[in-house]
Design a protein around this motif. Structure first.
Motif, mmCIF file in Angstrom:
data_model
loop_
_atom_site.group_PDB
_atom_site.id
_atom_site.type_symbol
_atom_site.label_atom_id
_atom_site.label_comp_id
_atom_site.label_asym_id
_atom_site.label_seq_id
_atom_site.Cartn_x
_atom_site.Cartn_y
_atom_site.Cartn_z
ATOM 1 N N UNK A 1 0.657 -1.213 -0.022
ATOM 2 C CA UNK A 1 -0.115 -0.155 0.037
ATOM 3 C C UNK A 1 0.971 1.382 -0.023
ATOM 4 N N UNK A 2 1.891 1.219 0.897
ATOM 5 C CA UNK A 2 2.745 2.441 0.981
ATOM 6 C C UNK A 2 3.575 2.523 -0.433
ATOM 7 N N UNK A 3 3.864 1.557 -1.015
ATOM 8 C CA UNK A 3 4.620 1.601 -2.282
ATOM 9 C C UNK A 3 3.702 2.086 -3.647
ATOM 10 N N UNK A 4 2.509 1.677 -3.426
ATOM 11 C CA UNK A 4 1.420 2.184 -4.591
ATOM 12 C C UNK A 4 1.242 3.546 -4.216
ATOM 13 N N UNK A 5 0.903 3.724 -3.012
ATOM 14 C CA UNK A 5 0.486 5.411 -3.045
ATOM 15 C C UNK A 5 1.515 6.240 -3.090
ATOM 16 N N UNK A 6 2.785 6.215 -2.781
ATOM 17 C CA UNK A 6 3.964 6.564 -3.058
ATOM 18 C C UNK A 6 4.189 6.630 -4.458
ATOM 19 N N UNK A 7 3.832 5.763 -5.217
ATOM 20 C CA UNK A 7 4.294 5.780 -6.689
ATOM 21 C C UNK A 7 3.260 6.755 -7.291
ATOM 22 N N UNK A 8 2.089 6.797 -6.556
ATOM 23 C CA UNK A 8 0.975 7.919 -7.349
ATOM 24 C C UNK A 8 1.733 9.267 -7.081
ATOM 25 N N UNK A 9 2.147 9.459 -5.777
ATOM 26 C CA UNK A 9 2.798 10.900 -5.868
ATOM 27 C C UNK A 9 4.104 11.127 -6.365
ATOM 28 N N UNK A 10 4.907 10.242 -6.391
ATOM 29 C CA UNK A 10 6.347 10.365 -7.151
ATOM 30 C C UNK A 10 6.121 10.662 -8.469
ATOM 31 N N UNK A 11 5.140 10.165 -9.429
ATOM 32 C CA UNK A 11 4.894 10.564 -10.603
ATOM 33 C C UNK A 11 4.205 12.131 -10.877
ATOM 34 N N UNK A 12 3.594 12.227 -9.797
ATOM 35 C CA UNK A 12 3.014 13.830 -9.806
ATOM 36 C C UNK A 12 4.366 14.808 -9.731
ATOM 37 N N UNK A 13 5.599 14.509 -8.764
ATOM 38 C CA UNK A 13 6.565 15.359 -8.808
ATOM 39 C C UNK A 13 7.530 15.299 -9.858
ATOM 40 N N UNK A 14 7.492 14.013 -10.664
ATOM 41 C CA UNK A 14 8.373 13.921 -11.626
ATOM 42 C C UNK A 14 7.730 14.550 -12.703
ATOM 43 N N UNK A 15 6.385 14.594 -12.799
ATOM 44 C CA UNK A 15 5.795 15.289 -13.886
ATOM 45 C C UNK A 15 6.167 16.803 -14.054
ATOM 46 N N UNK A 16 6.252 17.278 -12.646
ATOM 47 C CA UNK A 16 6.375 18.723 -12.541
ATOM 48 C C UNK A 16 7.895 19.150 -12.868
ATOM 49 N N UNK A 17 8.663 17.970 -12.595
ATOM 50 C CA UNK A 17 10.069 18.342 -13.107
ATOM 51 C C UNK A 17 10.253 18.456 -14.390
#
Ligand SMILES: Nc1ncnc2c1ncn2[C@@H]1O[C@H](COP(=O)(O)OP(=O)(O)OP(=O)(O)O)[C@@H](O)[C@H]1O
Ligand SMILES: [Mg+2]
Lengths: 240, 262
Positions: free
Chosen positions: A82-98
């Motif tokens: 669960x932590x992995x998947x919810x973090x993946x969802x957040x990670x991609x938001x930051x990556x997209x902004x980058x």
């Protein structure tokens, strides 16, 4: 996530999310690298080509979001999954902004290249290289689940901030010296700001890696009143 | 960091406490010294792989374990501070105070719905002063009244599986228990019937200590305040459901709840 799932299909789905996040991260890294070269080598074609490749980042974000949602719906994951998947969802938001910030860098590079050079952008290139190294290191930390490495990345954000402050001061003197420098100096300053923000996003990624592995929220550490923190004091029942 | 997070369940007094509980089937040791506490007005879920001792554990809490020939229990189980494993305690009285709902709905086949609700009392030779009222109250509490109020003379077995399970809960409630034990109460039910039982558990939680054994991690996460993970007759981890399902302490728990077996 040291051990494999008994359900191999589920294991495969999680692996696919991990691979896609890494692909997206590597793509951002590649874009940042190209943008820095376009700046240092005054290569506007490279800058334009790099801007176009943001499409790939956007597509990957949508793809990974969809993938995560499907796994969440299908598997109702708990604990580390669960932590992995919810973090993946957040990670991609930051990556997209980058990715967006790299596009902004390229836009400024194209503008700068239409003018004679203000000065060699040594410090700016150094700063971008630090940000790049941070991104590379945090993606490695994500892959390896390496908390210590993620924490080292977070610490380096201060270096980037210091470089930004130094570049900013230098640019101010240029602008005060001669008003004709202002157009270029503000462009250079914008680029430095974008790089600084990229490093901030990388720091977020580092915090996410720590949460993913440890289940401990280290964001805003010490700055939130304790009752607002997402962290539970203890997992023990009230009486035991 | 001294203040309690707002969503943390407030500390509840202890309804039951288990100390060094060992349960045997003949010479075989099924529970190897379990100690844990069961708080008042909370739902505690027991999870763990098949054969780890979940059913044995809850059957020790109302002296049902000893009904199996050759089975015995050692240690202590306190109900309101009194050890119910003691020789001076009447098991029938314990079973009235600590009610049980089983995996397979088991209404008495020849009895009507009304008779089923009262069965726990009548089989013990107790005549309630106002049976009609007790039937209605119990069925209301079990969220079955509206569906059966016009057909109380139908047999209990003519109901659907989900209704039968709620009838069994009504039968348990008619005895006015203090603790309710449920052994996989939804494993034979469809998602709608399951949701009804879970909703009912939320309501009953206001008044009773509830222990539920379940094989569904999602169900344990949905209904429980506290979750205990059993493995091979031992209690591995016991904590708030929030913590168990987001960041368990033991890697055994982690492997089990995420589906990484052996
Ligand atoms: N009547 C019995 N006679 C002998 N051994 C038994 C008896 N009932 C259970 N056992 C044993 O005691 C252990 C615990 O069984 P128990 O029924 O408590 O497990 P459980 O966790 O409820 O499993 P499940 O999830 O399959 O219901 C098992 O090893 C089982 O084989
Ligand atoms: Mg069982």
């Amino acid at each position: 996530m040291n051990r494999a799932h008994t359900d191999r299909e589920y294991e495969g789905e999680l692996r696919r999310v991990r691979e896609q996040v890494l692909t997206m991260g590597a793509k951002v890294e590649e874009m940042l690298d190209a943008a820095v070269r376009a700046l240092a080598e005054r290569d506007s074609d490279l800058a334009r080509a790099t801007m176009a490749s943001d499409q790939v980042i956007n597509r990957l974000e949508v793809e990974i979001d969809g993938l995560c949602l499907r796994v969440l719906a299908k598997r109702q994951p708990v604990a580390s999954d669960l932590r992995f998947l919810t973090m993946a969802l957040k990670l991609v938001t930051d990556l997209e902004r980058m990715g967006d910030l790299v596009v902004n860098i390229c836009e400024r590079v194209v503008e700068l290249n239409e003018e004679p050079p203000l000065k060699p952008y040594v410090e700016l290139v150094t700063m971008a290289e630090v940000a790049h190294q941070m991104l590379h290191a945090v993606l490695d930390a994500f892959l390896a689940g390496d908390v210590a490495a993620a924490e080292r990345v977070i610490e380096r954000d201060a270096d980037v901030d210091a470089l930004y402050a130094s570049i900013f001061r230098e640019l101010l003197t240029y602008m005060m010296e001669n008003t004709r420098n202002i157009y270029r100096a503000t462009r250079v300053q914008s680029i430095a700001k974008y790089v600084e923000r990229i490093a901030d996003h990388t720091t977020n990624l580092g915090e996410m890696v720590v949460f993913m592995v440890r289940g401990k929220d280290i964001r805003h550490s010490g700055r939130l009143p304790s009752r607002e923190r997402g962290e539970r004091k203890s997992g023990r029942p009230p009486v035991s | 960091m001294t203040s309690v997070p707002p969503s943390a369940p407030e500390p509840r007094p202890e309804k039951m406490r288990v100390e060094s509980l060992r349960a045997y089937f003949g010479d075989a040791l099924a529970l190897k010294g379990i100690s844990m506490s069961v708080p008042e007005r909370c739902v505690t879920a027991i999870i763990g792989p098949s054969g780890c001792g979940k059913s044995t554990f809850i059957r020790c809490l109302n002296r049902m374990h000893e009904v199996t020939p050759g089975a015995r229990a050692e240690g202590a189980v306190f109900l309101d501070g009194k050890n119910i494993l003691g020789d001076d305690v009447d098991p029938v009285d314990v079973r009235r105070r600590v009610g049980m709902v089983f995996q397979k709905p088991n209404p008495f086949p020849t009895m009507s719905i009304r008779e089923n609700v009262l069965a726990g009392l009548t089989l013990n030779g107790i005549r309630p002063p106002d049976p009609a009222r007790l039937v209605e109250e119990s069925l209301r509490q079990a969220a079955l009244w509206d569906e059966v109020k016009d057909s109380l003379d139908r047999t209990g077995t003519s109901l659907s599986g989900g209704q039968q399970q709620r009838l069994c809960i009504a039968r348990c409630l008619a005895l006015e228990p203090e603790v309710i034990l449920m052994d996989e109460p939804c494993s034979a039910l469809d998602p709608i019937a399951t949701a009804r039982i879970e909703e009912l558990i939320h309501e009953l939680r206001e008044r009773f200590a509830i222990l539920i054994v379940t094989h569904s991690m999602q169900q344990a996460a949905r209904v429980s305040d506290f979750t205990a993970f059993f493995y091979m007759g031992e209690l591995v981890e016991h904590g708030t459901a929030d913590v168990i399902f987001t960041k368990p302490t033991s890697s055994r728990t982690e492997d089990y709840i995420t589906g990484r077996f052996g």
